[in-house]
Design an enzyme around this catalytic site. Structure first.
Site, PDB file in Angstrom:
ATOM      1  N   LYS A 222       0.826  -1.217   0.000  1.00 28.97           N
ATOM      2  CA  LYS A 222       0.000   0.000   0.000  1.00 28.97           C
ATOM      3  C   LYS A 222       0.856   1.261   0.000  1.00 28.97           C
ATOM      4  CE  LYS A 222      -4.417  -1.756   1.138  1.00 28.97           C
ATOM      5  NZ  LYS A 222      -5.703  -1.688   1.773  1.00 28.97           N
TER       6      LYS A 222
ATOM      7  N   LYS B 225     -10.827  -5.064  -4.063  1.00 28.36           N
ATOM      8  CA  LYS B 225     -11.916  -4.124  -4.265  1.00 28.36           C
ATOM      9  C   LYS B 225     -11.439  -2.696  -4.464  1.00 28.36           C
ATOM     10  CE  LYS B 225     -13.370  -4.523   0.468  1.00 28.36           C
ATOM     11  NZ  LYS B 225     -12.309  -3.890   1.260  1.00 28.36           N
TER      12      LYS B 225
ATOM     13  N   LYS C 209      -3.880 -10.530  -6.388  1.00 27.09           N
ATOM     14  CA  LYS C 209      -5.188 -10.910  -5.847  1.00 27.09           C
ATOM     15  C   LYS C 209      -6.265  -9.982  -6.410  1.00 27.09           C
ATOM     16  CE  LYS C 209      -5.886  -8.225  -1.654  1.00 27.09           C
ATOM     17  NZ  LYS C 209      -6.541  -8.192  -0.377  1.00 27.09           N
TER      18      LYS C 209
HETATM   19  P1  ATP Z   1      -8.508  -3.461  -0.369  1.00 27.84           P
HETATM   20  O1  ATP Z   1      -8.283  -3.693  -1.810  1.00 27.84           O
HETATM   21  O2  ATP Z   1      -9.268  -2.221  -0.053  1.00 27.84           O
HETATM   22  O3  ATP Z   1      -7.296  -3.653   0.473  1.00 27.84           O
HETATM   23  P2  ATP Z   1      -9.599  -6.087  -0.221  1.00 27.84           P
HETATM   24  O4  ATP Z   1     -10.395  -6.372  -1.444  1.00 27.84           O
HETATM   25  O5  ATP Z   1      -8.280  -6.742  -0.087  1.00 27.84           O
HETATM   26  O6  ATP Z   1      -9.525  -4.565   0.069  1.00 27.84           O
HETATM   27  P3  ATP Z   1     -10.323  -6.412   2.488  1.00 27.84           P
HETATM   28  O7  ATP Z   1     -11.319  -5.527   3.112  1.00 27.84           O
HETATM   29  O8  ATP Z   1      -8.907  -6.120   2.738  1.00 27.84           O
HETATM   30  O9  ATP Z   1     -10.529  -6.500   0.948  1.00 27.84           O
HETATM   31  O10 ATP Z   1     -10.609  -7.912   2.833  1.00 27.84           O
HETATM   32  C1  ATP Z   1     -11.809  -8.420   3.326  1.00 27.84           C
HETATM   33  C2  ATP Z   1     -11.724  -9.911   3.404  1.00 27.84           C
HETATM   34  O11 ATP Z   1     -11.751 -10.487   2.105  1.00 27.84           O
HETATM   35  C3  ATP Z   1     -10.455 -10.448   4.052  1.00 27.84           C
HETATM   36  O12 ATP Z   1     -10.772 -11.577   4.823  1.00 27.84           O
HETATM   37  C4  ATP Z   1      -9.596 -10.822   2.909  1.00 27.84           C
HETATM   38  O13 ATP Z   1      -8.655 -11.805   3.236  1.00 27.84           O
HETATM   39  C5  ATP Z   1     -10.627 -11.345   1.937  1.00 27.84           C
HETATM   40  N1  ATP Z   1     -10.173 -11.198   0.579  1.00 27.84           N
HETATM   41  C6  ATP Z   1      -9.894 -10.050  -0.039  1.00 27.84           C
HETATM   42  N2  ATP Z   1      -9.510 -10.254  -1.305  1.00 27.84           N
HETATM   43  C7  ATP Z   1      -9.552 -11.598  -1.486  1.00 27.84           C
HETATM   44  C8  ATP Z   1      -9.273 -12.444  -2.586  1.00 27.84           C
HETATM   45  N3  ATP Z   1      -8.905 -11.955  -3.728  1.00 27.84           N
HETATM   46  N4  ATP Z   1      -9.432 -13.778  -2.432  1.00 27.84           N
HETATM   47  C9  ATP Z   1      -9.840 -14.280  -1.251  1.00 27.84           C
HETATM   48  N5  ATP Z   1     -10.115 -13.529  -0.174  1.00 27.84           N
HETATM   49  C10 ATP Z   1      -9.981 -12.216  -0.274  1.00 27.84           C
END
Ligand code: ATP
Ligand code: LTN
Length: 332
Positions: free
Chosen positions: A113, A198, A195
Site C-alpha cells: 500500500k 476491491k 489478488k
Molecule cells: P482493499 O483492496 O481495499 O485492500 P480487499 O479487497 O483486499 O480490500 P479487504 O477488506 O482487505 O478486501 O478484505 C476483506 C476480506 O476479504 C479479508 O478476509 C480478505 O482476506 C478477503 N479477501 C480479499 N480479497 C480476497 C481475494 N482476492 N481472495 C480471497 N479472499 C480475499
C-alpha cells in the site's frame, strides 16, 4: 458448553468483489452457527487510504446490508460498525506500545500500500495491523476467518497477544487464522499473479463485483486472461485458467477434478461462459435482497444499534482489564 469466539471484518473501502465473498463472507455463514461471532465493518481501517466522506458513509451502510443479504443473521451474531465502539482505537494505542516499528514495517500489505499510495504513507497505514490486532483481541477471539492475504496480520495479532500476556500477565486469548483452502485466494481476472481487490480501480475488468449485473459478469469472464493451450486443466503454470477453475468450483460447489472432467474437450469460450453464468446465478438473488434491506433504514439502524451495544459490552470488559494491567488509575 460455551461457544468459541470468532471475529472478522471487511473494510468499506470499495465495492465487494467475489474474492471478498469467497474468501470471507461466505465462510462466515456456516461459522455463525458454530461460534459466537463478531462481524464488523472496518471503517477505521478504511481511512488509512484517502476516502470521500460521503462515499464512505454510503458504502458502510451498503456493506452492512450486503452482510445481511448474504445471510449473516444478527439474531445469532454481533454485526456492528467498528468506529461506533471507541475501545478499538483505545486498545490500538496500548498495543502500539508493545509493537516494534520493525515488525510493522515488514508487513507485506504495508509495503504494497505504501507503494500504491506513495503520496500518502500515513501513520495509520503502518498501524493498520495493530488496529486489526486490537479488533481481534478485544473480543478474546480464538479464530479469525480471513482470506490468505490477511494471514500475516493475524500472526502479528498472535505475537502481540503473547507479548502482552508475558509482560503483564494472562489477558488475551491468542487467536488463530482460519483460512479457506484452495478457494481462499481469488486472483485478478486481468493479472492472475495479483489478488482480486476491491480497491483496484485502474482496470475495471480485473474484479467481479457483487453488484455487477449478469451482462457485466459474463463480459468480464469472457475477457479474463488465459493461455493458448485451450485445455481446461488446473496447473501452476496456467494461472489464469486455474483461477477461473477455482472461482467456478467455489460458486458451483464442486471439486477441481469434477470441473476438469465437465469441461474436458471443451474450449475456453464455453468454460468462461459457464463460469460467468454460475457466478451470476448466485449473485442475482443476493443483489435483490440487498436492495430490499437498504430500503428499510429503520431495520438497519435497529440492527446496528443492537450490534453496537453487544460489541461495546464485550470490548469494554477487555479494555478495562488491559487498563488495570498496564497501571492506569481506575478510581478505586
Ligand atoms: P482493499 O483492496 O481495499 O485492500 P480487499 O479487497 O483486499 O480490500 P479487504 O477488506 O482487505 O478486501 O478484505 C476483506 C476480506 O476479504 C479479508 O478476509 C480478505 O482476506 C478477503 N479477501 C480479499 N480479497 C480476497 C481475494 N482476492 N481472495 C480471497 N479472499 C480475499
Ligand atoms: N484488514 C482486514 C479487515 C479487518 C479484519 C479485522 C479482519 C479489519 N479488522 C479483524 C479480521 C479481523 C482485511 O480483511 N483486509
Amino acid at each position: 458448553m460455551k461457544k468459541k469466539i470468532m471475529y472478522s471484518a471487511i473494510q468499506p473501502s470499495g465495492k465487494l468483489t467475489i474474492g471478498n465473498y469467497v474468501g470471507a463472507v461466505r465462510n462466515w455463514l456456516r461459522l455463525q452457527h458454530e461460534y459466537k461471532c463478531y462481524f464488523a465493518v472496518a471503517d477505521l481501517h478504511a481511512i488509512t487510504v484517502r476516502q470521500d466522506p460521503e462515499a464512505l458513509r454510503k458504502r458502510t451502510l451498503e456493506l452492512v446490508s450486503l452482510y445481511l443479504a448474504c445471510g449473516i443473521d444478527p439474531s445469532v451474531c454481533t454485526l456492528y460498525i467498528q468506529s461506533q465502539v471507541s475501545a478499538h482505537a483505545a486498545l490500538c494505542w496500548t498495543l502500539n506500545t508493545v509493537t516494534y516499528v520493525g515488525e510493522a514495517s515488514r508487513m507485506t500489505q504495508f509495503k504494497d500500500k505504501s507503494q500504491k499510495h506513495s503520496d500518502n504513507i500515513n501513520m495509520g497505514l503502518m498501524d493498520y495491523p495493530v488496529l486489526m490486532a486490537a479488533d481481534i483481541l478485544l473480543y478474546q477471539a480464538q479464530y479469525v476467518p480471513v482470506g490468505a492475504d490477511q494471514k500475516q496480520h493475524v500472526e502479528l495479532a498472535r505475537d502481540l497477544a503473547l507479548r502482552f500476556n508475558s509482560r503483564y500477565g494472562e489477558t488475551f486469548t491468542v487467536p488463530e487464522p482460519l483460512i479457506g483452502k484452495d478457494e481462499g485466494r481469488i486472483a485478478s481476472l486481468q493479472d492472475p499473479s495479483k489478488k482480486m481487490s476491491k480497491s483496484e480501480t485502474e482496470n475495471p475488468n480485473a474484479s467481479v463485483y457483487l453488484s455487477d449485473d449478469r451482462d457485466t459478469i459474463l463480459r468480464k469472464f469472457k475477457r479474463a486472461v488465459t493461455d493458448s493451450e485451450n485445455c481446461v486443466r488446473f496447473s501452476e503454470e496456467k494461472s489464469g485458467i486455474s483461477n477461473l477453475l477455482r472461482i467456478y468450483c467455489a460458486f458451483k460447489g464442486c471439486t477441481i477434478a469434477e470441473a476438469e472432467r465437465e469441461f474436458e474437450g471443451k474450449g475456453y469460450g464455453t468454460f468462461k461462459l459457464a463460469v460467468g453464468e454460475t457466478v451470476a446465478d448466485v449473485l442475482t438473488p443476493i443483489q435483490s435482497e440487498q436492495a430490499r434491506i437498504l430500503g428499510d433504514r429503520a431495520y438497519l439502524n435497529e440492527q446496528l444499534a443492537k450490534g453496537k451495544r453487544s460489541a461495546s459490552y464485550a470490548a469494554w470488559k477487555t479494555l478495562s482489564e488491559v487498563y488495570r494491567k498496564v497501571g492506569f488509575y481506575r478510581g478505586d
